[in-house]
Design an enzyme around this catalytic site. Structure first.
Site, PDB file in Angstrom:
ATOM      1  N   LYS A 226       0.815  -1.225   0.000  1.00 50.72           N
ATOM      2  CA  LYS A 226       0.000   0.000   0.000  1.00 50.72           C
ATOM      3  C   LYS A 226       0.843   1.267   0.000  1.00 50.72           C
ATOM      4  O   LYS A 226       2.033   1.262   0.289  1.00 50.72           O
ATOM      5  CB  LYS A 226      -0.996  -0.031   1.163  1.00 50.72           C
ATOM      6  CG  LYS A 226      -2.132  -1.010   0.859  1.00 50.72           C
ATOM      7  CD  LYS A 226      -3.241  -1.003   1.879  1.00 50.72           C
ATOM      8  CE  LYS A 226      -4.385  -1.918   1.395  1.00 50.72           C
ATOM      9  NZ  LYS A 226      -5.413  -2.137   2.409  1.00 50.72           N
ATOM     10  N   ARG A 266      -3.100 -10.104   5.025  1.00 49.68           N
ATOM     11  CA  ARG A 266      -3.473 -10.298   3.617  1.00 49.68           C
ATOM     12  C   ARG A 266      -2.361  -9.709   2.750  1.00 49.68           C
ATOM     13  O   ARG A 266      -2.070  -8.514   2.833  1.00 49.68           O
ATOM     14  CB  ARG A 266      -4.800  -9.582   3.356  1.00 49.68           C
ATOM     15  CG  ARG A 266      -5.304  -9.652   1.927  1.00 49.68           C
ATOM     16  CD  ARG A 266      -6.575  -8.792   1.796  1.00 49.68           C
ATOM     17  NE  ARG A 266      -7.154  -8.862   0.462  1.00 49.68           N
ATOM     18  CZ  ARG A 266      -6.773  -8.126  -0.569  1.00 49.68           C
ATOM     19  NH1 ARG A 266      -5.785  -7.236  -0.431  1.00 49.68           N
ATOM     20  NH2 ARG A 266      -7.355  -8.255  -1.750  1.00 49.68           N
TER      21      ARG A 266
END
Length: 287
Positions: A226, A266
């Site tokens: 991210k 994840r």
């Protein structure tokens, strides 16, 4: 139950692991921010999912719609066409499959095709039929902190106290899904890193996972590749490295999350994280 399982929590309907679990990502999309188009057909996507399991993934999260900032929504038929054959293919090989969707129809058909978990980034807010569908199926459900679609960029990312506000908003959402019929022991919470949050918000949430775990539900942390990791790696003036060059940083977050009691992480690149959570477990066991 071991101390580790006890403090991470267990999700009814899923296997028990004696450490933080690893959820590998399969994006069946042409426009994912990190690997868009690479697994954009059923055969390649199923093979990729099986490769992730071979590298140490405990579950595989299949998604057919990009949720990156600025992404436009795909229509329902297209999402079904992308996702269902991949879910069916992986489930038929004995893989624990999670479906990453905001649509009740996709969740319902994925569960029928063998998925065992619904991972809804909107926490059931995007589709009013989602909670009833998951409740009727008796499936586990991930409730992510969500403040709306990101089609217009990073919406509503203003916080006075990001930890307190995310905890309060997640608490309210968890109460709503339980009231809607989803069993409390099948609810997972996710702080929604990168969703309506700046890099500083994401880092603060990672530093305070204990407060999120105090909600009393297993915690999923999805930091993989991210933007906030790009900011950390770039430093003050540098340009953030591309998404695929953030895997070592992702594994570092996985170790931190595992150490703080996350139920699962994840990730796109599984092997380094699979190693990281096992090391975290070994350190825990030596205390």
């Amino acid at each position: 139950m071991s101390t580790s399982q006890g403090h991470r929590g267990h999700v009814t309907g899923l296997p028990e692991w004696d450490r933080c679990a690893v959820m590998g990502v399969v994006n069946v999309t042409p426009d994912s921010f990190s690997d868009g188009g690479r697994w954009f057909d059923t055969t390649a996507a199923v093979k990729h999912g099986l490769d992730l399991v071979a590298r140490g993934a405990d579950m595989v999260d299949v998604g057919g719609e990009s949720t990156r900032p600025g992404a436009t929504r795909v229509d329902e038929d297209e999402e079904l066409k992308r996702v269902i054959p991949v879910v069916r293919g992986l489930a038929s090989e004995g893989v624990a499959v999670s479906v990453d969707t905001m649509r009740a129809s996709v969740a319902e058909r994925s569960l029928a095709a063998g998925a065992s978990l619904v991972n809804d980034v909107s926490g059931g807010l995007a589709d009013p039929a989602m909670v009833p569908v998951v409740a009727a199926a008796g499936a586990p459900f991930v409730v992510m902190h969500w403040r709306g679609f990101l089609e217009g960029g990073n919406v509503k990312g203003v916080y006075e106290d990001v930890v307190a506000e995310v905890v309060a908003e997640l608490h309210a959402r968890v109460e709503a899904v339980i009231e809607g019929g989803i069993a409390p022991d099948r609810v997972v919470v996710d702080p929604g890193l990168g969703f309506s949050k700046e890099a500083g918000h994401d880092l603060r949430l990672l530093a305070h996972l204990k407060e999120l775990r105090a909600l009393g539900h297993p915690l999923l942390v999805a930091a993989s590749r991210k933007r906030f990791l790009g900011h950390v790696l770039a430093g003050e003036q540098g340009a953030p490295p591309p998404a695929r060059e953030r895997d070592a940083a992702t594994a570092a977050v996985s170790a931190i999350a595992a150490h703080q009691g996350a139920w699962a992480v994840r990730v796109h690149e599984v092997r380094a994280t699979a190693d990281a959570v096992r090391v975290a477990r070994a350190v825990e066991g030596a205390q």
